[in-house]
Write a protein that holds these residues in place. Structure first.
Motif: not given
Length: 131
Positions: A22-29, A96-98
């Protein structure tokens, strides 16, 4: 004497069973993972995250209870509104994170700047700020 709790809103977003990343939420948000519970196969059962103090949960879908991920039906019935200090910077980081841009950031005559994105798990987010 403990301070009384205030009412807050913490959406629970369903994700497909078997998700391990669930790294999207860390990297993207810019979310912070507060805690999580894993299944025996190391997939996520529940994760509790925070974006600048706004808490939300990711929970694996539970078909018998009618809790489905957006991917299961190709859509969702909910858009999560998230107020941020800078819509454009937030959207750029998320894309940028997806994330996928649904509608670009623009100012509306009702006093908000808003943009809509879809995260990699199919959830819709209205990123907004008062102008």
């Amino acid at each position: 004497m403990p301070e009384p709790q205030k009412t807050t809103f913490a959406p629970q977003l369903n994700i497909q069973s078997g998700v391990t990343n669930i790294d999207f939420y860390i990297n993207g948000f810019g979310a912070i993972e507060l805690r999580k519970w894993l299944n025996d196969d190391s997939s996520i059962h529940v994760a509790e995250l925070s974006i600048d103090g706004a808490v939300f949960h990711l929970h694996e879908e539970t078909l018998r209870l009618g809790s489905f991920s957006p991917e299961r039906h190709g859509g969702t019935t909910t858009t999560v509104g998230l107020f941020v200090p800078d819509v454009d910077a937030f959207i750029a980081r998320a894309i940028a994170a997806g994330a996928t841009e649904i509608s670009p950031a623009q100012d509306y005559d009702y006093g908000y700047r808003q943009a809509k994105i879809k995260d990699p798990f199919g959830h819709l987010w209205m990123i907004e700020m008062k102008i």
